[in-house]
Motif scaffolding. Structure first.
Motif, PDB file in Angstrom:
ATOM      1  N   LEU A 105      -5.076  -3.622   0.418  1.00 22.08           N
ATOM      2  CA  LEU A 105      -6.224  -3.163   1.145  1.00 22.08           C
ATOM      3  C   LEU A 105      -5.968  -2.010   2.355  1.00 22.08           C
ATOM      4  CD1 LEU A 105      -9.535  -3.190   0.957  1.00 22.08           C
ATOM      5  CD2 LEU A 105      -9.379  -5.081   2.609  1.00 22.08           C
ATOM      6  N   ALA A 106      -5.224  -2.724   3.149  1.00 19.57           N
ATOM      7  CA  ALA A 106      -4.598  -1.924   4.396  1.00 19.57           C
ATOM      8  C   ALA A 106      -4.208  -0.423   3.927  1.00 19.57           C
ATOM      9  CB  ALA A 106      -3.675  -2.812   5.279  1.00 19.57           C
ATOM     10  N   ILE A 107      -3.182  -0.771   2.894  1.00 23.83           N
ATOM     11  CA  ILE A 107      -2.449   0.705   2.600  1.00 23.83           C
ATOM     12  C   ILE A 107      -3.434   1.615   1.976  1.00 23.83           C
ATOM     13  CG2 ILE A 107      -0.933   1.519   0.941  1.00 23.83           C
ATOM     14  CD1 ILE A 107       0.808  -1.193   1.075  1.00 23.83           C
ATOM     15  N   LEU A 108      -4.440   0.902   1.241  1.00 21.23           N
ATOM     16  CA  LEU A 108      -5.459   1.905   0.676  1.00 21.23           C
ATOM     17  C   LEU A 108      -6.265   2.651   1.668  1.00 21.23           C
ATOM     18  CD1 LEU A 108      -6.334  -0.112  -2.446  1.00 21.23           C
ATOM     19  CD2 LEU A 108      -4.848   1.917  -2.476  1.00 21.23           C
ATOM     20  N   GLU A 109      -6.543   1.872   2.462  1.00 21.15           N
ATOM     21  CA  GLU A 109      -7.575   2.164   3.704  1.00 21.15           C
ATOM     22  C   GLU A 109      -6.955   3.320   4.440  1.00 21.15           C
ATOM     23  OE1 GLU A 109      -8.711  -1.115   6.193  1.00 21.15           O
ATOM     24  OE2 GLU A 109      -9.938  -1.949   4.563  1.00 21.15           O
ATOM     25  N   ASP A 111      -4.164   5.214   3.410  1.00 18.21           N
ATOM     26  CA  ASP A 111      -4.301   6.242   2.644  1.00 18.21           C
ATOM     27  C   ASP A 111      -5.480   7.275   2.457  1.00 18.21           C
ATOM     28  OD1 ASP A 111      -2.191   7.812   0.847  1.00 18.21           O
ATOM     29  OD2 ASP A 111      -4.023   7.670  -0.658  1.00 18.21           O
ATOM     30  N   ALA A 112      -6.776   6.614   2.460  1.00 20.64           N
ATOM     31  CA  ALA A 112      -7.834   7.368   2.306  1.00 20.64           C
ATOM     32  C   ALA A 112      -8.143   7.943   3.312  1.00 20.64           C
ATOM     33  CB  ALA A 112      -8.970   6.293   1.806  1.00 20.64           C
ATOM     34  N   ARG A 113      -7.934   7.296   4.841  1.00 20.55           N
ATOM     35  CA  ARG A 113      -8.070   7.996   6.154  1.00 20.55           C
ATOM     36  C   ARG A 113      -7.158   9.027   6.155  1.00 20.55           C
ATOM     37  NH1 ARG A 113      -6.596   3.773   8.726  1.00 20.55           N
ATOM     38  NH2 ARG A 113      -8.499   2.885   8.728  1.00 20.55           N
ATOM     39  N   ALA A 114      -5.969   9.162   5.618  1.00 17.31           N
ATOM     40  CA  ALA A 114      -5.226  10.369   5.798  1.00 17.31           C
ATOM     41  C   ALA A 114      -5.479  11.379   4.999  1.00 17.31           C
ATOM     42  CB  ALA A 114      -3.674   9.700   5.208  1.00 17.31           C
ATOM     43  N   ALA A 115      -6.227  11.161   3.884  1.00 12.88           N
ATOM     44  CA  ALA A 115      -6.927  12.176   2.855  1.00 12.88           C
ATOM     45  C   ALA A 115      -8.236  12.645   3.281  1.00 12.88           C
ATOM     46  CB  ALA A 115      -6.973  11.752   1.439  1.00 12.88           C
ATOM     47  N   GLY A 116      -8.513  12.187   4.649  1.00 13.94           N
ATOM     48  CA  GLY A 116      -9.908  12.881   5.245  1.00 13.94           C
ATOM     49  C   GLY A 116     -11.088  12.015   4.806  1.00 13.94           C
TER      50      GLY A 116
END
Length: 165
Positions: A105-109, A111-116
């Protein structure tokens, strides 16, 4: 079971991902009287930077957990521009309690944040109390319903901001 876990980015249609998806569908069928998750998912939805799909492997190379996110923008299912939708969070029964879901979950969050993306959204159900507890303890709040199951009584939708308002 050894606790050395290897997280790998894979395509949604990778054979190991398909295997875990089949397992999670069986679990949904048990918990929801014969219904799996009928949401249409296309492997292209999880291709970076518009999504990400992760598998966790144990020391023997066996896939033991999965999770992904896909881009969602405003549409007639109730999503908003900038949403990232969590999908297929699953840990096999024998690997539960090791914190794998929280790590994924932490990695997905991130990654999504980094993708804007601005907000992580998810849909779970009232027969998945462990999932609801994980999300609540990770900063998610119950929200208005969206997605494929938004008209189902058992549906529970949750959101978490990924960026400062």
């Amino acid at each position: 079971m050894s606790h050395r876990i290897d997280l790998r980015t894979v395509p949604y249609d990778h054979p190991d991902a398909v295997k875990l998806n089949d397992q999670v569908q069986l679990e949904y069928q048990e918990r929801y009287d014969g219904e799996g998750d009928a949401t249409h998912l296309d492997p292209a939805m999880f291709v970076p930077p518009h999504g990400l799909y992760l598998l966790a492997y144990d020391a023997t190379g066996t896939p033991v957990a999965s999770g992904g996110w896909r881009t969602q923008d405003e549409n007639d299912e109730g999503y908003a521009n900038g949403d990232a939708e969590l999908k297929r969070m699953y840990v096999v029964p024998e690997a539960r309690g090791l914190g794998l879901a929280r790590r994924i979950l932490a990695i997905l969050e991130e990654d999504a944040r980094a993708a804007g993306r601005h907000r992580m959204v998810l849909e779970t159900g009232d027969q998945q109390p462990e999932a609801i507890a994980l999300y609540l303890s990770s900063g998610y709040a119950l929200s208005e319903k969206f997605g494929h199951y938004r008209f189902y009584e058992s549906s529970r939708c949750m959101t978490k901001p990924l960026t400062e308002a």
